[in-house]
Design a protein around this motif. Structure first.
Motif, mmCIF file in Angstrom:
data_model
loop_
_atom_site.group_PDB
_atom_site.id
_atom_site.type_symbol
_atom_site.label_atom_id
_atom_site.label_comp_id
_atom_site.label_asym_id
_atom_site.label_seq_id
_atom_site.Cartn_x
_atom_site.Cartn_y
_atom_site.Cartn_z
ATOM 1 N N ALA A 150 5.084 -1.121 -8.295
ATOM 2 C CA ALA A 150 4.890 0.251 -7.822
ATOM 3 C C ALA A 150 6.212 1.024 -7.837
ATOM 4 O O ALA A 150 6.241 2.204 -8.207
ATOM 5 C CB ALA A 150 4.293 0.257 -6.423
ATOM 6 N N GLN A 151 7.287 0.373 -7.438
ATOM 7 C CA GLN A 151 8.587 1.047 -7.476
ATOM 8 C C GLN A 151 8.995 1.364 -8.911
ATOM 9 O O GLN A 151 9.524 2.432 -9.195
ATOM 10 C CB GLN A 151 9.644 0.185 -6.790
ATOM 11 N N GLU B 108 1.777 6.821 -6.632
ATOM 12 C CA GLU B 108 0.712 7.756 -7.001
ATOM 13 C C GLU B 108 1.145 9.197 -6.753
ATOM 14 O O GLU B 108 0.863 10.091 -7.554
ATOM 15 C CB GLU B 108 -0.560 7.441 -6.231
ATOM 16 N N LYS B 109 1.839 9.429 -5.656
ATOM 17 C CA LYS B 109 2.323 10.777 -5.359
ATOM 18 C C LYS B 109 3.338 11.239 -6.409
ATOM 19 O O LYS B 109 3.441 12.435 -6.678
ATOM 20 C CB LYS B 109 2.978 10.818 -3.973
ATOM 21 N N ALA B 110 4.074 10.276 -6.985
ATOM 22 C CA ALA B 110 5.044 10.623 -8.024
ATOM 23 C C ALA B 110 4.367 10.872 -9.362
ATOM 24 O O ALA B 110 5.009 11.354 -10.293
ATOM 25 C CB ALA B 110 6.081 9.509 -8.168
ATOM 26 N N PHE C 92 0.832 -1.208 0.000
ATOM 27 C CA PHE C 92 0.000 0.000 0.000
ATOM 28 C C PHE C 92 0.862 1.252 0.000
ATOM 29 O O PHE C 92 0.608 2.195 -0.753
ATOM 30 C CB PHE C 92 -0.945 -0.003 1.209
ATOM 31 N N ASN C 93 1.889 1.270 0.850
ATOM 32 C CA ASN C 93 2.772 2.438 0.910
ATOM 33 C C ASN C 93 3.520 2.637 -0.403
ATOM 34 O O ASN C 93 3.722 3.779 -0.837
ATOM 35 C CB ASN C 93 3.753 2.299 2.079
ATOM 36 N N LYS D 98 6.818 4.229 -10.106
ATOM 37 C CA LYS D 98 7.266 5.478 -9.473
ATOM 38 C C LYS D 98 8.501 6.015 -10.186
ATOM 39 O O LYS D 98 8.575 7.209 -10.498
ATOM 40 C CB LYS D 98 7.580 5.234 -7.991
ATOM 41 N N GLN D 99 9.452 5.125 -10.470
ATOM 42 C CA GLN D 99 10.673 5.542 -11.149
ATOM 43 C C GLN D 99 10.360 6.077 -12.543
ATOM 44 O O GLN D 99 10.891 7.110 -12.958
ATOM 45 C CB GLN D 99 11.647 4.357 -11.227
ATOM 46 N N THR D 100 9.480 5.390 -13.262
ATOM 47 C CA THR D 100 9.085 5.829 -14.598
ATOM 48 C C THR D 100 8.391 7.190 -14.537
ATOM 49 O O THR D 100 8.639 8.063 -15.374
ATOM 50 C CB THR D 100 8.156 4.782 -15.242
ATOM 51 N N ALA D 101 7.524 7.363 -13.557
ATOM 52 C CA ALA D 101 6.814 8.638 -13.418
ATOM 53 C C ALA D 101 7.776 9.775 -13.083
ATOM 54 O O ALA D 101 7.620 10.897 -13.592
ATOM 55 C CB ALA D 101 5.737 8.522 -12.346
ATOM 56 N N LEU D 102 8.757 9.503 -12.234
ATOM 57 C CA LEU D 102 9.730 10.550 -11.897
ATOM 58 C C LEU D 102 10.551 10.953 -13.117
ATOM 59 O O LEU D 102 10.767 12.148 -13.363
ATOM 60 C CB LEU D 102 10.644 10.073 -10.768
#
Length: 167
Positions: free
Chosen positions: A110-111, A57-59, A50-51, A114-118
């Motif tokens: 998710a990791q 999502e925040k990224a 979840f975290n 997140k990396q792709t979104a950043l």
């Protein structure tokens, strides 16, 4: 001697019954502890998943698929906890075991998201900066060319004008 023999046999029988009870109860107690431990590990894994999804999502990542997988994992965990409460320890352990690979897959995905979104956000930022600078330069150049054209036209119209004599 008969009292002593009866006391000794009663003591022996009590110790035998006590050890038999411990042998019968201990494996089920160990199984309960093992099932509880599996459920706690599964719960921790779902919390980590979840975290990780929240951080992605925040990224700015699209986490729709991850949330669907997370719902499956939490549903399995809830079913396992319900089985544990109803006394079906084998089903509870099986559900807890089925949650772990799903949670690990969610954390990994998710990791990665997140990396792709950043990286995508960083690329978007720099492309916005470059396009803004290029747009500003083109705009200033266009304004200069329009001003120059109007200036030449004004001077030409002024020189083409016939002076009038006022009497």
């Amino acid at each position: 001697m008969s009292v002593r023999c009866k006391l000794l046999s009663t003591t022996f029988l009590a110790i035998l019954m006590l050890s038999l009870c411990i042998l019968c109860v201990y494996p089920s107690a160990a199984q309960i502890d093992q099932t509880t431990s599996k459920l706690q590990v599964a719960n921790t894994a779902v919390n980590q998943a979840f975290n990780a999804v929240l951080d992605a999502e925040k990224a700015g990542a699209n986490v729709t698929g991850l949330l669907a997988q997370l719902n499956i994992a939490t549903s399995d965990l809830a079913q396992g906890e319900n089985s544990y409460r109803s006394g079906d320890l084998n089903a509870a352990a099986a559900k807890a075991d089925s949650v772990l690979p799903i949670a690990q897959e969610i954390v990994t995905a998710a990791q990665s998201a997140k990396q792709t979104a950043l990286v995508s956000g960083q690329n978007s930022f720099w492309s916005t900066i470059v396009l803004t600078v290029i747009g500003a330069v083109v705009f200033v150049l266009a304004l200069f060319l329009v001003w120059r054209w109007f200036n030449r036209r004004y001077i030409k119209n002024l020189s083409d004008a016939k002076p009038e004599l006022v009497s």
